[in-house]
Write a protein that holds these residues in place. Structure first.
Motif, PDB file in Angstrom:
ATOM      1  N   VAL A 148       0.832  -1.198   0.000  1.00 15.94           N
ATOM      2  CA  VAL A 148       0.000   0.000   0.000  1.00 15.94           C
ATOM      3  C   VAL A 148       0.869   1.252   0.000  1.00 15.94           C
ATOM      4  N   PHE A 149       1.948   1.228   0.786  1.00 16.50           N
ATOM      5  CA  PHE A 149       2.862   2.370   0.816  1.00 16.50           C
ATOM      6  C   PHE A 149       3.440   2.622  -0.579  1.00 16.50           C
ATOM      7  N   LYS A 192       5.074  13.565  -2.727  1.00 16.88           N
ATOM      8  CA  LYS A 192       4.537  13.981  -1.431  1.00 16.88           C
ATOM      9  C   LYS A 192       3.875  12.799  -0.733  1.00 16.88           C
ATOM     10  N   LEU A 193       4.102  12.707   0.572  1.00 17.88           N
ATOM     11  CA  LEU A 193       3.479  11.646   1.365  1.00 17.88           C
ATOM     12  C   LEU A 193       2.087  12.088   1.795  1.00 17.88           C
ATOM     13  N   LEU A 194       1.085  11.298   1.415  1.00 19.80           N
ATOM     14  CA  LEU A 194      -0.285  11.574   1.804  1.00 19.80           C
ATOM     15  C   LEU A 194      -0.596  10.891   3.141  1.00 19.80           C
ATOM     16  N   GLY A 195      -1.835  10.979   3.565  1.00 21.79           N
ATOM     17  CA  GLY A 195      -2.192  10.509   4.897  1.00 21.79           C
ATOM     18  C   GLY A 195      -1.895   9.048   5.168  1.00 21.79           C
ATOM     19  N   ILE A 200       1.426   4.674   7.829  1.00 28.27           N
ATOM     20  CA  ILE A 200       2.198   3.429   7.746  1.00 28.27           C
ATOM     21  C   ILE A 200       3.608   3.647   8.287  1.00 28.27           C
ATOM     22  N   ILE A 201       4.205   4.784   7.961  1.00 24.74           N
ATOM     23  CA  ILE A 201       5.542   5.104   8.476  1.00 24.74           C
ATOM     24  C   ILE A 201       5.516   5.175  10.000  1.00 24.74           C
TER      25      ILE A 201
END
Length: 311
Positions: A148-149, A192-195, A200-201
């Motif tokens: 998913v990531f 860009k990292l979304l929600g 997950i991070i």
């Protein structure tokens, strides 16, 4: 001819040079392709030329045309496999030319047949089931989270494995971005990292350390992840043949192109060398075409009148 100027010896040397660069600027997952290509070439020489090896200066256009026919008709390999195998032979010839082992391009005029590009993305419904279906196994949950990531960032398996905390930067507005270069092409990219990927991070933060050079995730072997994904897909009632690379297709299709993200932006985020590579995803994205036509229909509503009988 000396041993250094024969095809199989030269090919083996090329493969060894690649192996020595693994972990520096080459991926370990690519190395098995050299072994497959070598074995096919060795088998072809034995079966068709009745020799153990052949001098490089004896290579010519009929040789590679016969090799192409052998792989395609006699071995009945898939088009994708043929392209991969022949590409390494062409690479070996280019190296031989650059090192003056041969004085002319022996395969001049040969054009490999390119296989039809097939989108391997999950459907929107399958992707939703993959994300939302409960999993009891912690290891399967972790592997699903990695997929998913990657689907939300476009990272390939090797880039995800190499992702370190130093590659995640914070902008002035507080947004988090991945900024690194693709291992395969060395092309820099930013996404860009979304929600969901941020969650997950945070879920696994600290397991592998938080130093700038520490990996963000403890990524398992490609084989183990591939096997687990098939089990997860079956549990989620997904019929698409799923591999980790499918996540990258999901990013291009479900997360970007189908949602109206410009193809130029998608190409930059995926680290493609040229936009033509990205266009292969857009060309067959019927969902995007459908959404575009729906918007067009709304904009055109009432602008034109049509009378069936003009008499």
């Amino acid at each position: 001819a000396t041993a250094q100027k024969t095809l199989l010896v030269h090919f083996k040397n090329m493969a060894e040079e690649f192996r020595q660069r693994i972990g520096i600027d080459r991926a370990a997952s690519t190395y098995p392709k050299y072994n497959v290509a070598y074995k096919n070439l060795e088998r072809f020489l034995k079966e068709k030329y009745k020799v153990q090896d052949i001098p490089l200066n004896q290579l010519d256009l009929p040789f590679i045309e016969a090799y192409d026919f052998y792989l395609r008709v006699e071995r009945k390999l898939k088009a994708e496999s043929i392209v991969s195998i022949v590409a390494l032979l062409l690479k070996a010839v280019r190296i031989a030319l650059h090192r003056n082992l041969i004085t002319y391009p022996p395969f001049l005029g040969y054009k490999p047949e390119k296989p039809e590009f097939h989108i391997r993305s999950l459907s929107a419904e399958e992707f939703e089931r993959l994300i939302s279906t409960p999993l009891k196994s912690p290891s399967q949950s972790f592997i699903r989270d990695l997929f998913v990531f990657a689907a939300f960032t476009g990272l390939s398996f090797i880039d995800l494995k190499q992702l370190a905390w130093k590659d995640i930067i914070t902008e002035k507005d507080g947004s988090l971005w991945i900024s690194m270069s693709r291992q395969k092409t060395d092309i820099p990219f930013n996404v860009k990292l979304l929600g969901i990927p941020i969650r997950i991070i945070e879920k696994y933060k600290g397991i592998t350390g938080t130093g700038k050079d520490d990996p963000v995730f403890k990524v398992l072997s490609h084989r183990r992840i591939s096997n687990a994904l098939k089990v997860i897909a079956k549990h989620c009632n997904i019929t698409t043949n799923i591999t980790f690379h499918v996540a990258r297709h999901c990013f291009a299709n479900q997360l970007c192109l189908s949602q109206g993200v410009p193809i130029e932006s998608v190409s930059r985020m995926m680290g493609h060398r040229n936009i033509q590579t990205t266009q292969r995803y857009a060309r067959v994205n019927n969902e995007k075409i459908g959404n575009d036509m729906k918007q067009l229909s709304g904009r055109l509503a009432g602008k034109f009148s049509y009378t069936a009988n003009n008499q």
